[in-house]
Design a protein around this motif. Structure first.
Motif, PDB file in Angstrom:
ATOM      1  N   ILE A   1      17.419 -12.134  -7.720  1.00  0.00           N
ATOM      2  CA  ILE A   1      18.444 -11.223  -8.229  1.00  0.00           C
ATOM      3  C   ILE A   1      18.454  -9.926  -7.435  1.00  0.00           C
ATOM      4  O   ILE A   1      17.401  -9.320  -7.206  1.00  0.00           O
ATOM      5  CB  ILE A   1      18.194 -10.928  -9.730  1.00  0.00           C
ATOM      6  CG1 ILE A   1      18.405 -12.219 -10.532  1.00  0.00           C
ATOM      7  CG2 ILE A   1      19.106  -9.823 -10.242  1.00  0.00           C
ATOM      8  CD1 ILE A   1      18.209 -12.066 -12.007  1.00  0.00           C
TER       9      ILE A   1
ATOM     10  N   ARG B   1      21.641 -14.469  -7.632  1.00  0.00           N
ATOM     11  CA  ARG B   1      22.657 -13.689  -8.356  1.00  0.00           C
ATOM     12  C   ARG B   1      22.734 -12.305  -7.753  1.00  0.00           C
ATOM     13  O   ARG B   1      21.745 -11.590  -7.708  1.00  0.00           O
ATOM     14  CB  ARG B   1      22.278 -13.527  -9.835  1.00  0.00           C
ATOM     15  CG  ARG B   1      22.532 -14.717 -10.652  1.00  0.00           C
ATOM     16  CD  ARG B   1      23.066 -14.394 -12.034  1.00  0.00           C
ATOM     17  NE  ARG B   1      23.591 -15.607 -12.599  1.00  0.00           N
ATOM     18  CZ  ARG B   1      24.885 -15.911 -12.628  1.00  0.00           C
ATOM     19  NH1 ARG B   1      25.784 -15.071 -12.169  1.00  0.00           N
ATOM     20  NH2 ARG B   1      25.287 -17.047 -13.136  1.00  0.00           N
TER      21      ARG B   1
ATOM     22  N   LEU C   1      24.170  -9.015  -8.652  1.00  0.00           N
ATOM     23  CA  LEU C   1      24.781  -8.319  -9.792  1.00  0.00           C
ATOM     24  C   LEU C   1      25.695  -7.179  -9.349  1.00  0.00           C
ATOM     25  O   LEU C   1      26.550  -6.735 -10.116  1.00  0.00           O
ATOM     26  CB  LEU C   1      23.693  -7.778 -10.724  1.00  0.00           C
ATOM     27  CG  LEU C   1      22.792  -8.831 -11.372  1.00  0.00           C
ATOM     28  CD1 LEU C   1      21.662  -8.164 -12.144  1.00  0.00           C
ATOM     29  CD2 LEU C   1      23.592  -9.733 -12.295  1.00  0.00           C
TER      30      LEU C   1
ATOM     31  N   SER D   1      29.003  -9.259  -8.005  1.00  0.00           N
ATOM     32  CA  SER D   1      29.683  -9.894  -9.144  1.00  0.00           C
ATOM     33  C   SER D   1      29.143  -9.289 -10.427  1.00  0.00           C
ATOM     34  O   SER D   1      28.336  -9.908 -11.121  1.00  0.00           O
ATOM     35  CB  SER D   1      29.427 -11.403  -9.147  1.00  0.00           C
ATOM     36  OG  SER D   1      29.761 -11.965  -7.916  1.00  0.00           O
TER      37      SER D   1
ATOM     38  N   LEU E   1      22.998 -17.230 -18.621  1.00  0.00           N
ATOM     39  CA  LEU E   1      22.095 -16.330 -17.894  1.00  0.00           C
ATOM     40  C   LEU E   1      20.684 -16.399 -18.481  1.00  0.00           C
ATOM     41  O   LEU E   1      19.689 -16.389 -17.752  1.00  0.00           O
ATOM     42  CB  LEU E   1      22.613 -14.891 -17.971  1.00  0.00           C
ATOM     43  CG  LEU E   1      23.918 -14.615 -17.229  1.00  0.00           C
ATOM     44  CD1 LEU E   1      24.480 -13.261 -17.625  1.00  0.00           C
ATOM     45  CD2 LEU E   1      23.697 -14.681 -15.728  1.00  0.00           C
TER      46      LEU E   1
ATOM     47  N   GLU F   1      19.020 -19.554 -17.256  1.00  0.00           N
ATOM     48  CA  GLU F   1      18.530 -19.397 -15.878  1.00  0.00           C
ATOM     49  C   GLU F   1      17.170 -18.719 -15.867  1.00  0.00           C
ATOM     50  O   GLU F   1      16.263 -19.107 -15.139  1.00  0.00           O
ATOM     51  CB  GLU F   1      19.496 -18.520 -15.066  1.00  0.00           C
ATOM     52  CG  GLU F   1      20.757 -19.196 -14.618  1.00  0.00           C
ATOM     53  CD  GLU F   1      21.724 -18.220 -13.954  1.00  0.00           C
ATOM     54  OE1 GLU F   1      22.884 -18.587 -13.792  1.00  0.00           O
ATOM     55  OE2 GLU F   1      21.309 -17.087 -13.613  1.00  0.00           O
TER      56      GLU F   1
ATOM     57  N   TRP G   1      22.754  -6.931 -17.227  1.00  0.00           N
ATOM     58  CA  TRP G   1      22.099  -8.254 -17.241  1.00  0.00           C
ATOM     59  C   TRP G   1      20.937  -8.251 -18.228  1.00  0.00           C
ATOM     60  O   TRP G   1      20.776  -9.173 -19.032  1.00  0.00           O
ATOM     61  CB  TRP G   1      21.616  -8.583 -15.816  1.00  0.00           C
ATOM     62  CG  TRP G   1      20.890  -9.882 -15.647  1.00  0.00           C
ATOM     63  CD1 TRP G   1      21.450 -11.126 -15.552  1.00  0.00           C
ATOM     64  CD2 TRP G   1      19.469 -10.064 -15.522  1.00  0.00           C
ATOM     65  NE1 TRP G   1      20.459 -12.066 -15.378  1.00  0.00           N
ATOM     66  CE2 TRP G   1      19.240 -11.451 -15.354  1.00  0.00           C
ATOM     67  CE3 TRP G   1      18.372  -9.206 -15.527  1.00  0.00           C
ATOM     68  CZ2 TRP G   1      17.953 -11.981 -15.202  1.00  0.00           C
ATOM     69  CZ3 TRP G   1      17.099  -9.731 -15.374  1.00  0.00           C
ATOM     70  CH2 TRP G   1      16.901 -11.101 -15.215  1.00  0.00           C
TER      71      TRP G   1
END
Lengths: 227, 227
Positions: free
Chosen positions: B46, B80, B82, B85, B122, B125, B150
């Motif tokens: 991330i 991901r 963040l 997106s 999420l 994951e 998140w």
């Protein structure tokens, strides 16, 4: 009280006559005179807890603003609810534009230009405020994301040459936004408050009162003595 | 190396034959066997710094993931970004839905339902990961707003009855996202890291290595010894 009202109306008329706003804008010396200061006090009231009526921080900020406006009948209040009307997460391009690191050869799109104008307007609100009552609860272990998005805009605009904001008083309301029930909450709260104080110190604000609950409001409202 | 490749292919065939994924899913005991652990390692990578290629944290997370995948050729990586997106700021209604405080008598709208499903995905994951390489820079005095959005989703889902995540290893990359040039940066960094550690401890994660820069990566990668 009636004679006070007449006095206020006379001062207001004089203000319009002499176009005092412009004088005020270029000469913050007027703030040294408490009666004028009280009459023209600009309050910026910000909430950021997403939990609406369940939020302790919202209750405390509104009690604080109510006490301020009661004491200063002519004060103006600007209210921003960052949870109800969230700002976008500050994107890389927006941060570049705000901090003037944007390459002027690259054309801006309309959306980015609108975001930049909005950021400038938010910074101006902060600049114009005499008192900021900031609902900055410790939620999920740190500052709410909506408040961070607002702070990003102010902080990126700040340069090392920016002037200190000795005229501004910040009431930092850190009381909870929902319950956490954690053992180490005191330490987390200190961390949280130190982060926020450091951020606003970077913005030139040194007069900060921390308000953790309703009980702290009266002390925090002694703005002059705390200065 | 060629014989190792053949071994891997044999194990993969056996996996398909015995439908090992299902066995694995119901019995995390297999993670006790390093060879299988290494082969099936799920890495969740991330990033959250908005400054793109200027970000030190992005360089450090990608170097960390590269080292992990080099050591475990069959590891799968889920990435991901963040910042690129961003998730929406978690609204009051969404927080209520995630934490199961939503009044079931009130119909959900389509947007809220989609947000709730995304949050569940999420969380899954995070649940499925063996190693999380988390770019969590100190930017503008605290966690980026995109990362907070998140974390809000994971933290609201957490209940006190949730199980400890002793199987999960978190590599917390806190190196900078742009320069701040502040005197008290060490204290701020400690505050920042303590906040994040407290948040992930709440999520049941106790095996955390902090990575402030590239120099810390080799030490952090000794996952077993650090456990």
């Amino acid at each position: 009280m009636e004679s006070f009202g007449i006095l206020v109306r006379i001062i207001n008329s004089l203000t319009i006559y002499f176009n005092l706003e412009k004088i005020v804008a270029i000469n913050p010396l007027w703030k040294r005179f408490p009666i004028v200061y009280a009459l023209f006090m600009n309050i910026l009231h910000i909430d950021s807890c997403a939990l609406g009526d369940n939020s302790v921080s919202r209750q405390v900020t509104s009690a604080t603003v109510a006490a301020l406006t009661e004491a200063n009948a002519q004060a103006t209040v600007l209210y921003r609810d960052l949870a109800a009307s969230p700002l976008s997460h500050a994107s890389g391009p927006l941060l570049q534009v705000i901090s003037q690191r944007w390459d002027a050869d690259i054309p801006m799109n309309a959306e980015l230009r609108a975001e930049a104008l909005q950021s400038a307007s938010l910074a101006q609100e902060f600049q114009d405020a005499d008192v900021v009552v900031l609902g900055a609860p410790l939620h999920n272990f740190s500052v709410p994301s909506t408040l961070k998005a607002w702070m990003d805009r102010l902080l990126e605009l700040q340069t090392t040459s920016s002037k200190p904001r000795d005229d501004l008083h910040l009431l930092l309301v850190t009381s909870g936004c929902g319950v956490m029930g954690l053992a180490s909450v005191d330490e987390l709260m200190n961390n949280h408050e130190n982060q926020l104080k450091a951020a606003f110190q970077f913005l030139g604000v040194s007069r900060v009162n921390v308000v953790r609950g309703l009980a702290d409001v009266p002390q925090a409202l002694r703005l002059r003595s705390a200065a």
